[in-house]
Design a protein around this motif. Structure first.
Motif, short mmCIF file in Angstrom:
data_model
loop_
_atom_site.label_atom_id
_atom_site.label_comp_id
_atom_site.label_asym_id
_atom_site.label_seq_id
_atom_site.Cartn_x
_atom_site.Cartn_y
_atom_site.Cartn_z
N UNK A 126 -2.87 -13.73 3.15
CA UNK A 126 -3.04 -12.63 2.06
C UNK A 126 -3.93 -11.74 2.36
N UNK A 127 -5.22 -11.96 3.04
CA UNK A 127 -6.38 -11.37 3.11
C UNK A 127 -6.82 -10.95 4.51
N UNK A 128 -6.28 -11.77 5.37
CA UNK A 128 -6.65 -11.63 6.74
C UNK A 128 -5.68 -10.62 7.32
N UNK A 129 -5.88 -9.62 8.28
CA UNK A 129 -4.78 -9.04 9.01
C UNK A 129 -4.13 -9.69 9.87
N UNK A 130 -2.94 -9.56 10.31
CA UNK A 130 -1.82 -10.23 11.29
C UNK A 130 -2.73 -10.35 12.61
N UNK A 131 -3.27 -9.38 12.92
CA UNK A 131 -3.82 -9.18 14.31
C UNK A 131 -4.84 -10.35 14.36
N UNK A 132 -5.66 -10.44 13.13
CA UNK A 132 -6.87 -11.41 13.37
C UNK A 132 -6.66 -12.90 13.01
N UNK A 133 -5.41 -13.09 12.59
CA UNK A 133 -5.08 -14.65 12.30
C UNK A 133 -5.34 -15.77 13.36
N UNK A 134 -5.07 -15.27 14.43
CA UNK A 134 -5.20 -16.10 15.49
C UNK A 134 -6.78 -16.47 15.83
N UNK A 135 -7.49 -15.33 15.66
CA UNK A 135 -9.03 -15.42 15.93
C UNK A 135 -9.54 -16.38 14.52
N UNK A 136 -8.92 -16.10 13.52
CA UNK A 136 -9.56 -16.85 12.52
C UNK A 136 -8.89 -18.43 12.46
N UNK A 137 -7.94 -18.47 12.84
CA UNK A 137 -7.64 -20.19 13.06
C UNK A 137 -8.13 -20.59 14.19
N UNK A 138 -8.79 -20.07 15.11
CA UNK A 138 -9.46 -20.48 16.29
C UNK A 138 -10.98 -20.85 15.85
N UNK A 139 -11.27 -19.82 15.00
CA UNK A 139 -12.75 -20.09 14.46
C UNK A 139 -13.10 -21.28 13.82
N UNK A 140 -11.89 -21.39 12.79
CA UNK A 140 -11.99 -22.58 11.95
C UNK A 140 -11.64 -23.85 12.73
N UNK A 141 -10.82 -23.86 13.61
CA UNK A 141 -10.77 -24.99 14.44
C UNK A 141 -11.84 -25.22 15.33
N UNK A 142 -12.55 -24.55 16.00
CA UNK A 142 -13.46 -24.53 16.90
C UNK A 142 -14.75 -24.96 16.11
N UNK A 143 -15.03 -24.40 14.84
CA UNK A 143 -16.01 -24.89 13.98
C UNK A 143 -15.93 -26.12 13.68
N UNK A 144 -14.81 -26.58 13.02
CA UNK A 144 -14.26 -27.97 12.82
C UNK A 144 -14.87 -29.03 13.73
#
Length: 412
Positions: A126-144
């Protein structure tokens, strides 16, 4: 990545997630030690995994339908409060007579978690643009995964030097800090409330929607196969503690290559996925399953610990990479009106597959040994990867213009 961290909602979700993972990694090895001490069984972790996952699976059946009419911010806050209290109670379980209490706490913690993950996914979409979601998921997984490297190493040393019980209190403190961050989470635009349909109707609509969307159903089946393969991890404790006769801290240290593989997967997925297109991603997903099968075989047929660690790193890279790509694909394909239900059903089927896998793998390791079971998993991984590659040939991005428009608009 910098732009994502400037986003007011994602930044707080990301920070709260980081702090929670830090505490969770401390607790993970402590639960392994607690169950092993209370039961005296090398397969106690397998039983604990079932007690963790089955409540999660059952709750995930209906959590998405309930979440649609609930305040997502409030859900995440309440869930973290409850999880912090429940985790702290592990500290006081010291007698084998209260093994049942440890299992009850595992059940309750994971019932709470079944509401948190879909709520967080909705907040991101709902808050992150569609084009940025892969980057968001990668950042979350990479940090985890990076935190797995650091925190499991620290947790293993704390277990070696002190009692693992203090890790439970550290986790409870992390939940408290995470809760304070979520309290400052600003409101975000939510989907329109569907007041005309009741809970049971929304639940049925969610399953019917997935049944009509072949690509979504296909991604879910893929993730079920990946999670079944992931059940090899429940066999790792039996293999390390029983068959190899190593200490608990060695089991904890082996999470370091697993975390490193996840970090590498996050970096590679974030950089290459946009260039690959749908066909390239489907090929990567298929080969990832085959790679997991090969590396699982190597893990349980390796002599030196270094070789075992290298195979674990490769397996984690394939597993985490496929997860990042599959979750992003689901975010792209799912209609926003069904998003919470799609992700809660995803949690149900993937964790259900993992739970079944743990039962099969745990029992098989006890009866036939880890080497034989790992050979079976290797064959399954190769076959599942081949089936995915054959089934996805010629598949293109089937999203309609209306879906793309809704998806892009939702990220504004």
């Amino acid at each position: 990545m910098t732009a994502l961290l400037r986003h007011p909602v994602f930044r707080r979700l990301y920070t709260a997630h980081v702090i929670h993972i830090i505490g969770n990694e401390f607790t993970f090895i402590a639960v392994v030690g607690l169950l092993h001490d209370l039961s005296g069984s090398g397969l106690s972790f397998a039983a604990g995994t079932v007690f963790r996952l089955m409540p999660y699976v059952i709750t995930s059946v209906f959590s998405g339908a309930l979440l649609e009419h609930w305040d997502k911010r409030r859900v995440m806050i309440v869930v973290n409060l409850l999880r912090g209290i429940l985790v702290s109670l592990f500290f006081w379980i010291t007698s084998p007579a209260y093994l049942w209490a440890a299992y009850v706490l595992l059940i309750l913690v994971n019932i709470c978690s079944a509401f948190f993950q879909p709520a967080m996914q909705v907040a991101i979409v709902r808050t992150v643009k569609a084009d940025d979601r892969l980057a968001a998921n990668s950042l979350l997984q990479g940090t985890t995964s990076f935190l797995i490297i650091v925190c499991q190493g620290i947790a293993a040393m704390l277990v070696y030097l002190f009692s693992y019980r203090f890790n439970f209190l550290l986790d409870a403190a992390c939940y408290a800090v995470s809760l304070l961050i979520l309290l400052r989470l600003p409101a975000f635009a939510d989907e329109p409330e569907r007041t005309g349909s009741g809970f049971v109707q929304r639940l049925r609509e969610g399953f019917r929607y997935i049944g009509r969307q072949r690509e979504i159903a296909g991604v879910l089946l893929y993730q079920m196969a990946e999670r079944f393969l992931g059940a090899y991890y429940v066999m790792l404790m039996y293999f390390v503690l029983q068959e190899r006769g190593e200490g608990l801290f060695v089991f904890g240290l082996l999470d370091i290559p697993l975390g490193l593989g996840g970090v590498c997967a996050g970096l590679v997925a974030g950089r290459l996925a946009d260039r690959m297109g749908t066909k390239g991603i489907n090929m990567a997903l298929g080969w990832a399953l085959a790679a997991m099968g090969v590396s699982i075989y190597a893990i349980f047929h390796s002599g030196p610990i270094a070789a075992l660690a290298a195979a674990s790193l490769f397996c984690a890279f394939a597993s985490f990479g496929s997860s990042i790509l599959a979750v992003t694909r689901l975010q792209q394909l799912a209609d926003p009106d069904y998003l919470a239900r799609v992700f809660s059903i995803r949690e149900m089927v993937t964790m259900g597959s993992y739970s079944v896998g743990c039962l099969i793998v745990g029992y098989g390791a006890q009866q036939a040994g880890s080497a034989a079971v790992s050979s079976g998993l290797a064959v399954f991984g190769a076959a599942a990867g081949l089936i995915w590659l054959l089934g996805s040939r010629g598949q293109t991005d089937s999203r309609t213009g209306r879906q793309l428009e809704k998806e892009t608009g939702a990220g504004m």
